[in-house]
Design a protein around this motif. Sequence first.
Motif, PDB file in Angstrom:
ATOM      1  N   ARG A 143       0.831  -1.201   0.000  1.00 27.78           N
ATOM      2  CA  ARG A 143       0.000   0.000   0.000  1.00 27.78           C
ATOM      3  C   ARG A 143       0.869   1.256   0.000  1.00 27.78           C
ATOM      4  O   ARG A 143       2.018   1.225   0.446  1.00 27.78           O
ATOM      5  N   LEU A 158      -5.361   6.099   0.576  1.00 26.93           N
ATOM      6  CA  LEU A 158      -4.651   4.828   0.721  1.00 26.93           C
ATOM      7  C   LEU A 158      -4.805   4.052  -0.585  1.00 26.93           C
ATOM      8  O   LEU A 158      -5.927   3.725  -0.990  1.00 26.93           O
ATOM      9  N   ASP A 160      -4.087   0.711  -2.784  1.00 24.77           N
ATOM     10  CA  ASP A 160      -3.759  -0.707  -2.703  1.00 24.77           C
ATOM     11  C   ASP A 160      -3.025  -1.103  -3.981  1.00 24.77           C
ATOM     12  O   ASP A 160      -3.591  -1.059  -5.075  1.00 24.77           O
ATOM     13  N   ARG A 166      -8.463   2.662  -4.437  1.00 21.38           N
ATOM     14  CA  ARG A 166      -8.128   3.721  -3.490  1.00 21.38           C
ATOM     15  C   ARG A 166      -9.174   3.785  -2.376  1.00 21.38           C
ATOM     16  O   ARG A 166     -10.352   3.513  -2.615  1.00 21.38           O
TER      17      ARG A 166
END
Length: 453
Positions: A143, A158, A160, A166
């Motif tokens: 991440r 965040l 991935d 997201r």
Amino acid sequence: MRDLFATLPDDPPPLPPGYLDTVLARGRRSVRRQRIGVAAAWAVVVLLLAVLVVPGVPLPVQPAAPSTKPSLPDRFAGYSILTSTVTSAPPGRAIALYGYGNGEAFNMFQSLVVGADGDTYRRVDAMEERDQPSALLAPDGTRVLLGDERGATADLILVDLTTGKRRSIPLGDPVGVRLLAWSPDGRHVAYSAAPVIRTDEFGTVNVVEAQVARTGTLRLLDLSTGRSTELPAIKPAWTAAFAPDSRRLAVQVAQTAHLVDVDGREYGSVPIPRGRELAADVGWSPDGTFLATVPWLMDGPFNGTSGGDTSHGTFLWKAGDVEFVPVSGGGTAPAPVPDVVQLLGWRSADSVVVATINAAGHVALVEVHLGAGTRRTLSRFDTGSTCELGTQSCQVFDLHLATGLLTDLTVRHAGRPHRGPWPMVLNAVVGVVVLGAAFLLWRRRRTRRARLE
């Protein structure tokens, strides 16, 4: 004309034996050759389309399956505008996150991740959409967490790397954010937050980080719940590093590293020598006994009573040394490690990975064994003149390694970089060019055949 025909004999000479069959055979052979030529031309067109366009078609992409051990290429690939994005083609877990490019004539910077299980390169498009803000790479490399350097933001993003998806993490009222450290277990992130006012005091570089470094309050984000806990006593939070147990962290305020747990309770402190700061994100040794410190990048009143500057957006250029401070009173600190541009992580309690730079400006990743001081080059960056359309050398900045993968890290021979599908605009341009060339070739052959007939 009548006189001309009158000169012809009444009985034309007989044709050679088999003449008609020969003419018909040659006619069929000519037709076959024409057909074979047309078929060959179209085969070439199809082959060109396959070679040029198919690699850029966004087919369903499966991230590389994690291998037994993560690895680092012995040489990072050069700059390429054909590098695809995390959203278009998720790369899987990454071993490194870094900024790459140059901006002498015009900005051509990329935020890149490189795979831990193969030579996969992807642009982190979420970062590009926020104008390359500072970011953190998760310890397991799966991440990326980013803020926003353009001003106050109401959320963190965040990303991935295994799915390309997201997740927005709300922060409440918009604040300026400086990301500090990610816990080894991947659950908590420490960051500093403060109200920011847009100003021309620092130009367009590090406006948010500089203001937050002066007045920012420590917050702990629990990624499992998305909730942040504010620790108002830790202010202004300058830099931080988690302990190997992920339950404690050291946070520098002025020239003191405050030791707190993830519940916000302070249980100790460690003095940091003047002119030095706790190494960001990776400053706590794996055995828990020492804090690693590095020199201020430059002097400046960014943090009240202490100096220093953030390294975000600054090319790797200034070498210093890494010094170690005991967390408790006992223990003998290892000897300083000289000629280090950035401390990137720990292989073990007596082995670190650092970035170095030589006189020619070439960046390398080096493993240093503490005590013995021996060094082993793990990887190098391609900093040749491949940036800004081949007119400038490439520069590296905002470099992070997946710290949780360093213990089992191996070095692989760098193969051909896998950059993913091309942009759709480029696919369309290449397709039009190839089809246009095929049409012109067909038109020319047809015109030539008509003239011969």
